[in-house]
Scaffold this motif. Structure first.
Motif, short mmCIF file in Angstrom:
data_model
loop_
_atom_site.label_atom_id
_atom_site.label_comp_id
_atom_site.label_asym_id
_atom_site.label_seq_id
_atom_site.Cartn_x
_atom_site.Cartn_y
_atom_site.Cartn_z
N VAL A 1 37.03 30.46 97.39
CA VAL A 1 36.21 31.61 96.97
C VAL A 1 36.73 32.18 95.64
O VAL A 1 35.95 32.59 94.78
CB VAL A 1 36.18 32.68 98.09
N ASP A 2 38.05 32.16 95.46
CA ASP A 2 38.60 32.59 94.17
C ASP A 2 38.07 31.74 93.02
O ASP A 2 37.76 32.26 91.95
CB ASP A 2 40.14 32.51 94.20
N VAL A 3 37.97 30.44 93.25
CA VAL A 3 37.44 29.57 92.19
C VAL A 3 35.99 29.94 91.89
O VAL A 3 35.60 30.10 90.74
CB VAL A 3 37.55 28.08 92.60
N LEU A 4 35.20 30.11 92.96
CA LEU A 4 33.79 30.49 92.75
C LEU A 4 33.69 31.79 91.97
O LEU A 4 32.96 31.88 90.98
CB LEU A 4 33.12 30.71 94.11
N PHE A 5 34.41 32.80 92.43
CA PHE A 5 34.31 34.11 91.76
C PHE A 5 34.85 34.07 90.34
O PHE A 5 34.44 34.85 89.49
CB PHE A 5 35.02 35.19 92.58
N SER A 6 35.75 33.16 90.06
CA SER A 6 36.30 33.11 88.70
C SER A 6 35.21 32.77 87.67
O SER A 6 35.34 33.08 86.50
CB SER A 6 37.45 32.09 88.60
N PHE A 7 34.10 32.16 88.13
CA PHE A 7 32.99 31.87 87.21
C PHE A 7 32.53 33.16 86.50
O PHE A 7 32.12 33.13 85.35
CB PHE A 7 31.77 31.28 87.95
N LEU A 8 32.58 34.27 87.25
CA LEU A 8 32.06 35.53 86.69
C LEU A 8 32.95 36.07 85.57
O LEU A 8 32.51 36.90 84.78
CB LEU A 8 31.94 36.58 87.80
N THR A 9 34.19 35.60 85.52
CA THR A 9 35.09 36.12 84.49
C THR A 9 34.96 35.35 83.17
O THR A 9 35.53 35.74 82.17
CB THR A 9 36.57 36.01 84.93
N LEU A 10 34.20 34.25 83.18
CA LEU A 10 34.13 33.41 81.99
C LEU A 10 33.19 33.99 80.94
O LEU A 10 32.04 34.28 81.24
CB LEU A 10 33.62 32.02 82.37
N PRO A 11 33.65 34.13 79.71
CA PRO A 11 32.73 34.53 78.64
C PRO A 11 31.66 33.45 78.44
O PRO A 11 31.92 32.26 78.68
CB PRO A 11 33.63 34.64 77.42
N LEU A 12 30.47 33.88 78.00
CA LEU A 12 29.35 32.93 77.86
C LEU A 12 29.71 31.75 76.95
O LEU A 12 29.36 30.61 77.23
CB LEU A 12 28.12 33.66 77.32
N GLY A 13 30.45 32.04 75.88
CA GLY A 13 30.85 30.97 74.96
C GLY A 13 31.78 29.97 75.66
O GLY A 13 31.74 28.77 75.39
N SER A 14 32.62 30.47 76.56
CA SER A 14 33.53 29.59 77.28
C SER A 14 32.77 28.70 78.24
O SER A 14 33.15 27.55 78.47
CB SER A 14 34.57 30.40 78.06
N ILE A 15 31.70 29.24 78.81
CA ILE A 15 30.89 28.43 79.72
C ILE A 15 30.26 27.28 78.94
O ILE A 15 30.33 26.13 79.34
CB ILE A 15 29.81 29.29 80.41
N ALA A 16 29.68 27.61 77.78
CA ALA A 16 29.06 26.56 76.96
C ALA A 16 30.10 25.50 76.60
O ALA A 16 29.83 24.31 76.59
CB ALA A 16 28.45 27.17 75.70
N ARG A 17 31.31 25.94 76.32
CA ARG A 17 32.37 25.01 75.94
C ARG A 17 32.79 24.13 77.13
O ARG A 17 32.91 22.92 77.01
CB ARG A 17 33.58 25.81 75.43
N LEU A 18 32.99 24.79 78.28
CA LEU A 18 33.45 24.05 79.47
C LEU A 18 32.50 22.95 79.88
O LEU A 18 32.91 21.88 80.31
CB LEU A 18 33.58 25.02 80.66
#
Ligand SMILES: *[C@@H]1O[C@H](CO)[C@@H](O)[C@H](O)[C@H]1NC(C)=O
Length: 462
Positions: free
Chosen positions: A18-35
């Motif tokens: 669940v920590d991994v799932l919730f960590s998605f919310l902490t990611l900046p939008l630019g980091s998501i695009a990068r990941l």
């Protein structure tokens, strides 16, 4: 799982998952695009990211500004370093940069930065000596959630504390009357899987089923840009924004679709700074303004974090990191219409060999002899062209006239528009769901029953 229909009914997991799932919310939008390698599938986000990749650093306040936009740090980066699944380790390697010069390191103040290519506060040379963060002993009890709690989650990522009654209500919701069609399956979950699930959570309503049965044909749940749109609740009369952002739009007068816009640095800063917004805060802006969620199911993760009892979290601070994550220090653009606070926490680094020194984080936006400029990323007197799907490039009349204008010139009209808070929220939404961002923000189709649709006073060009 429901073995007949090949779908996930619910998932039972401990706090580490669940920590991994919730960590998605902490990611900046630019980091998501990068990941996800610019394949987030979110509206025009990947185009916006690529525009920054292509942008010449000469248009930016400092070289490091590009790094900040393409590789935005999260306030939760260090917490995320302790996740069981290190799917974001590449993104936030637990290190920082200091100067190589011996003379700078014997001073009482040592400058450092989490971004590379930042000048040292003493000598001005770019700091490029990598140092590991001192190991932080992880306090007991999970990262975001309480590690003594067991959780269940639905296919569309509604997370809750596990109970028999909740399990039954999920079966009821899925109209499963006969428990014999259920089968238990234990699934391994690693780094690649975390990225896969992140991607699916952004675009699919059956994230876990698609994750577990990638070959199964689950009905497509892509976002269609003409449905699924609610009228934006026009908030209280907005106070006039002091720093008005003006855009010059060029549109096709037949269908009111934007071909391109000519903008200056103020609009670019406004637009680019969305890359630094953590997903949780972006979802918060949308949910607070009753804007329909994104196409996937990530918003369920957000509302779960909001509604779960405090017992489920390690602390309220940990919950706030998910629901209202701040910007990393120095990331704030002061003229951003959607205000998001930056973290002011100074990390004190103490290590055996170097006690008694002050460590100061350098502002990556300020170079020697340059002001911070309200936290601007872009400083350029140039004009830029933006396409409806957010491809940005410095204006070049010839190339834009020849390549962008694919309609008769007589059908082209020019209109000046300005941004206010309602439009800013609508733009944030469109950035994440639409490939016609400017059209959707400034000329929304009438499906939405807008009462006072803006009059388009066309200015014929020719
Ligand atoms: C964690 O959960 C346990 C059991 O539900 C509870 O007793 C404890 O108070 C919770 N801890 C926090 C920090 O809420």
């Amino acid at each position: 799982m429901d073995k007949e229909r090949k779908r996930v009914v619910f998932v039972e997991a401990g706090s580490a998952f669940v920590d991994v799932l919730f960590s998605f919310l902490t990611l900046p939008l630019g980091s998501i695009a990068r990941l996800v390698n610019k394949q987030s599938g979110l509206g025009s986000l990947d185009n916006l990211y690529e525009s920054v990749v292509q942008l010449d650093a000469e248009h930016l306040q400092t070289e490091a500004c590009k790094e900040m936009l393409l590789h935005p740090w999260s306030v939760a980066a260090r917490q995320c370093g302790n996740l069981k699944i290190k799917y974001i380790y590449e993104l936030y390697p637990v290190l920082f940069y200091i100067c190589r010069e011996y003379n700078c390191l014997i001073q009482s103040t040592i400058y450092y930065s989490c971004t590379s290519k930042v000048p040292c506060g003493s000598c001005g040379n770019l700091m490029d000596h990598k140092v590991d963060w001192p190991k932080k002993t992880l306090d007991e009890g999970g990262i975001f959630v309480n590690d003594t709690v067991d959780f269940i989650m639905t296919d569309d990522l509604r997370v809750m504390q596990s109970s028999f009654a909740k399990g039954l209500s999920i079966l009821k919701e899925l109209q499963i009357k006969d428990a014999s069609i259920l089968e238990e399956r234990v699934v391994d979950f690693g780094t690649k899987d975390a990225l896969d699930l992140l991607k699916r959570s952004l675009v699919s309503k059956n994230a876990l089923t698609e994750f577990c049965f990638p070959d199964a044909c689950v009905e497509a749940s892509g976002y269609s840009s003409s449905s699924n749109k609610d009228e934006i609740v026009a908030g209280e009369a907005e106070a006039k924004v002091e720093n008005e952002i003006i855009l010059e739009l060029f549109l096709n007068k037949r269908n009111n679709e934007v071909l391109c816009a000519e903008v200056g640095e103020d609009f670019l800063n406004f637009l680019f700074s969305f890359l630094t917004f953590p997903l949780g805060s972006a979802l918060g802006f949308l949910s607070d303004n009753n804007i329909s969620p994104l196409g996937g199911c990530i918003h369920n993760l957000y509302s779960s974090a909001k509604s779960m009892s405090s017992d489920c979290f390690k602390s309220e601070i940990c919950r706030d990191m998910l629901l209202t994550p701040k910007l990393y220090i120095f990331y704030e653009y002061k003229k951003q219409i959607l205000k998001l606070k930056e973290d002011s926490l100074k990390v004190v680094i103490v290590s055996g060999k170097i006690t008694g020194k002050t460590f100061t984080e350098q502002n990556p936006k300020s170079a020697k002899g340059k002001e911070d400029n309200d936290g601007a990323f872009v400083t350029s007197s140039k004009r830029f062209m933006i396409s409806d799907n957010l491809r940005v490039s410095p204006m070049s009349l010839i190339s834009h006239m020849c390549n962008e204008i694919d309609i008769p010139i007589s059908e082209l009209v020019r209109k000046e528009v300005s941004m206010d808070k309602t439009k800013a929220i609508s733009l944030l939404h469109a950035l994440l769901v639409s490939k016609k961002v400017l059209t959707d923000v400034f000329f929304p189709k009438p499906i939405r029953r807008r009462r006072n649709r803006e009059n388009v006073d066309d200015v014929a060009l020719f």
